[in-house]
Enzyme design. Structure first.
Site, short mmCIF file in Angstrom:
data_model
loop_
_atom_site.label_atom_id
_atom_site.label_comp_id
_atom_site.label_asym_id
_atom_site.label_seq_id
_atom_site.Cartn_x
_atom_site.Cartn_y
_atom_site.Cartn_z
N ASP A 1 0.85 -1.19 0.00
CA ASP A 1 0.00 0.00 0.00
C ASP A 1 0.89 1.24 0.00
O ASP A 1 1.90 1.27 0.68
CB ASP A 1 -0.91 -0.02 1.24
CG ASP A 1 -2.03 1.00 1.10
OD1 ASP A 1 -3.15 0.57 0.81
OD2 ASP A 1 -1.76 2.19 1.28
N LEU A 2 0.50 2.23 -0.80
CA LEU A 2 1.31 3.44 -0.88
C LEU A 2 0.94 4.36 0.27
O LEU A 2 -0.24 4.57 0.54
CB LEU A 2 1.08 4.15 -2.21
CG LEU A 2 1.29 3.26 -3.44
CD1 LEU A 2 0.99 4.03 -4.71
CD2 LEU A 2 2.71 2.72 -3.47
N ASP B 1 -4.69 2.58 -4.31
CA ASP B 1 -3.23 2.47 -4.20
C ASP B 1 -2.84 1.14 -3.55
O ASP B 1 -1.77 1.04 -2.95
CB ASP B 1 -2.68 3.64 -3.38
CG ASP B 1 -3.24 3.66 -1.97
OD1 ASP B 1 -4.24 2.96 -1.73
OD2 ASP B 1 -2.68 4.37 -1.13
#
Ligand code: C2E
Ligand code: MG
Ligand code: MG
Length: 739
Positions: free
Chosen positions: A338-339, A381
């Site tokens: 996950d960003l 994301d």
């Protein structure tokens, strides 16, 4: 009227009409019509030239007279048919022209068979004594070949017109023209053999009218409607009725004469062959169509399993691979990626930049995996990678990915920075796919919770942690209303005098059942759930209230309040701060707002604007935890701040690093506070590096306001360090007092 008059007259009339009809065909309205126009012009020209040839040798024996027009007419009809089949909408699909030609020829052969079997043969026997034409007589061919061509032309023109795509009217009319030309031409040819001048002239006029009709109809043909090419018909219906007729005719003949003849057998053989070839064509068309369908299905399937933006697999693809291979299969690891702070990029820089970043993330993922590993984007994301191999290998890959994904993203000129958090779960940790997904997700959330930009591998204890987290979040919602929050203050001391010059307000939460919960635990949860703005508003209010009381008591400290980056994105935040200051009658210079370096590094532009607005009203800004994040010097220069707080992780380092930061602060005109000074050794390091403001347990833990008041009255004993090497120091405390 003798034929020597009738034939030239007819030929001249046809020639005159042909000139009028062909002249406009020199220029086609669109390039697609150029070839059919030329074929039609050539067809009409060749037919009329043949007729003129026959008229020129009008007086000579019938065979010579027949020759030019017989050849001209046969060639002309073939050219007209070719032109007809090339018209838009006539035979656009692959192999359609051949199919039309075969079906038309089949119809013609059946018609020929029926008329021959039932009438023609019978009539010939009655009039000429025999039905078999003489092969040594050239007239057999001069009449026979045009006859076959004309019959085939009628069949083909009929089939083509019947199957034409809309708009059909002009095409059908052209087909009628071609069929009429073929038949009237044939009649004209036969009449030049058997009839007198008036009959020849009459058929000549008919031929001229047919040519004129063909040329006129042709000029009305326009572009056809484009339709999806489906499976072409097998032609079985076209064959069924006439072949039925052939069978009935054969039965009648057998009943009447008791026998059949060679020519009808020959025609029947041709019919059979045409049907066979036609079915072969239908078969290969069906195969091609099936192949096309299969290809298309494969493309659709691929699309259904692909993420359109990044080209990676999508959630469906991940689930497919997981269900097919993961649980109970070879060793594998599911990696949830996950960003961190991606939403900010979307909000600050727009969705185009966000999309570009996601595409680049997809590219970097692909480039850094091993063949066979499956990289997917689950949405937003969120990414997931299924890696074949053991956990240790996966950890190495994940660490590499962390570095790769953390490198700057170059989007429309300026770089975007973000980090990623990664959670790993070995396939062996779960009994089924949902548990595996849950485990990977849990490790990811743990990685986020532990400060983001890190890799965590699944541990059974995470489930407990998860439950705790959920409870904390739920309980936090009512904490303010239930008055469970309180503030403590940690002194910030100027050394070597040991005078507390400011305090940092730190929030505390005591829950009746859960007990004391550290902000290090609940602030990240509050940030994620959005509760943090309410908490910070409460803190600001109470800290300013406390400050106003200290000021009233004659003290002069500044109060630091931690704020979350979320506040800086609230449009009314500056007004809110001004209002709180006004309400508590606190001078803005005595309020310091602390933002953490890590948060600031993500979305600089709006942060810079908002901080500048805050400074404009007199509030001072501190960059908290400096050295723990990764802001560049360029960013530091842009940030409108007054104070640098050196992170406690840096304070534990040997002298040069702290010295560098102190020097940097001096260069940028900032005061520097060393945080988390717990031991004397650390104090010596920061002091000898020239840092004049310190905070940490060595000088006082975070404490209730009443205890701080006692401190204001006294001076904190500062242990005297060894003689410090001078570093061109800045007197930070002095500066803070000045500012
Ligand atoms: P921070 O702003 O960097 O605050 C300093 C933290 O270091 C405090 O932890 C403090 O108790 C701790 N500390 C102080 N002296 C020492 C020392 O000598 N050694 C060590 N190891 N630690 C020391 P605390 O109170 O647990 O707060 C943790 C973090 O939670 C804060 O870090 C701040 O980022 C956040 N926080 C605290 N209160 C608030 C708040 O009201 N709003 C927001 N948004 N964040 C808050
Ligand atoms: Mg702080
Ligand atoms: Mg700090």
């Amino acid at each position: 009227m003798p034929i020597t008059v009738g034939l030239p007259l007819a030929a001249l009339i046809c020639a005159a009409l042909a000139v009028v009809g062909v002249a406009p065909l020199r220029r086609a309205p669109v390039s697609r019509l150029r070839t059919p126009y030329r074929l039609f012009a050539a067809g009409i020209g060749v037919g009329v030239l043949g007729l003129l040839g026959s008229a020129a040798v009008g007086g000579v024996g019938a065979a010579v007279r027949l020759g030019p027009f017989a050849v001209g007419h046969a060639v002309s009809v073939v050219l007209l048919l070719a032109g007809l089949l090339r018209l838009p909408g006539a035979a656009d699909q692959r192999g359609a022209a051949l199919r039309h030609a075969l079906d038309g020829a089949l119809l013609a052969a059946c018609a020929l068979h029926i008329t021959w079997t039932l009438f023609v043969e019978h009539a010939l026997v009655r009039h000429a004594g025999r039905a078999t034409p003489s092969l040594s007589d050239p007239r057999t061919f001069l009449l026979g070949v045009p006859l076959l061509v004309a019959l085939a032309a009628v069949g083909i023109a009929g089939v083509t017109a019947g199957r034409a795509r809309p708009p059909r009217a002009a095409l059908v009319l052209t087909g009628v023209g071609v069929a009429a030309t073929a038949m009237t031409g044939l009649c004209l040819l036969v009449s030049t053999r058997y009839a007198d001048g008036p009959v020849v002239l009459a058929f000549g006029l008919g031929y001229a009218v047919s040519l004129g009709l063909t040329a006129t109809a042709l000029r009305r043909v326009g572009p056809a409607v484009q339709t999806e090419a489906g499976l072409p018909g097998s032609g079985i219906l076209v064959a069924l009725v006439p072949v039925g007729g052939v069978i009935i005719a054969a039965i009648i003949r057998m009943a009447v004469y008791g026998s059949t003849d060679n020519i009808s057998i020959l025609i029947a053989t041709v019919i059979g062959s045409l049907i066979a070839v036609r079915q072969m064509l239908a078969n290969s068309a069906a195969r091609r169509y099936a192949h096309r369908l299969a290809e298309r299905e494969a493309v659709f399937k691929e699309m259904a399993y692909t993420d359109a933006l990044t080209g990676l697999g999508n959630r469906r693809q991940l689930m497919r691979v997981l269900y097919e291979n993961a649980v109970g299969g070879p060793p594998c690891v599911l990696m949830a990626v996950d960003l961190d702070g991606f939403k900010n990029i979307n909000d600050m820089r727009g969705h185009d930049v966000g999309d570009a970043v996601l595409v680049e993330v997809g590219r970097r993922l692909r480039a850094n995996l091993r063949p066979g590993d499956v990289a997917t984007r689950l949405g937003g994301d969120e990414f997931a990678v299924l890696m074949w191999g053991r956990l240790e290998e996966a950890m190495r890959v994940a660490e590499r990915l962390l570095a790769v994904l953390g490198a700057g993203y170059d989007t429309d000129g300026s770089a975007v920075f973000l980090s990623a958090s990664i959670g790993l779960a070995g396939c062996a940790t779960a009994d089924d796919v949902p548990s595996l997904l849950h485990n990977a997700d849990l490790s990811l959330r743990f990685a986020k919770q532990r400060g983001k930009s890190r890799v965590e591998r699944y541990d059974a204890a995470y489930d407990r942690w998860m439950r705790r987290r959920t409870t904390v979040e739920q309980e936090l919602r009512g904490a303010i209303e239930r008055e469970e929050l309180s503030l403590v203050y940690q002194p910030i001391v100027s050394v070597p005098e040991g005078r507390p010059v400011g305090v940092e307000a730190l929030v505390r939460w005591h829950h009746p059942k859960l007990g004391q919960i550290s902000p290090a635990e609940f602030i990240p949860i509050a940030e994620e759930s959005g509760l943090v703005t309410r908490i910070d508003r409460w803190v600001l209010h109470h800290a300013c209230h406390q400050l106003s009381r200290w000021i009233a008591d004659g003290h002069d400290p500044w109060v630091s309040v931690n704020i979350s980056i979320r506040e800086l994105h609230l449009s009314g935040y500056v007004d809110e701060v001004v209002e709180v200051l006004r309400a508590h009658r606190v001078p803005p210079q005595q309020l310091v707002l602390e933002v953490t370096e890590h948060a600031v590094a993500l979305d600089l532009d709006e942060v810079v604007d908002r901080l500048a607005d805050l400074r404009a009203v007199g509030v001072r800004i501190a960059l908290d935890d400096f050295g723990a994040g990764y802001s560049s010097l360029g960013q530091l220069r842009r940030l409108p701040i007054d104070l640098l707080k050196i992170d406690k992780s840096l304070v534990g380092e040997p002298a040069p690093l702290v010295g560098v930061v102190v020097g940097l602060g001096a260069q940028l005109g900032l005061s520097v506070v060393a945080e988390g000074v717990t031991e004397r050794a650390q104090q010596e390091i920061v002091q000898s590096a020239g840092c004049r403001l310190v905070q940490g347990e060595l000088f006082g833990r975070a404490m209730p306001a009443e205890h701080v008041e006692l401190l204001f009255a006294t001076e904190i004993p500062v242990p005297q360090p060894r003689p410090a090497q001078d570093m061109g120091q800045v007197d930070s405390a002095h500066e803070m007092r000045q500012s």
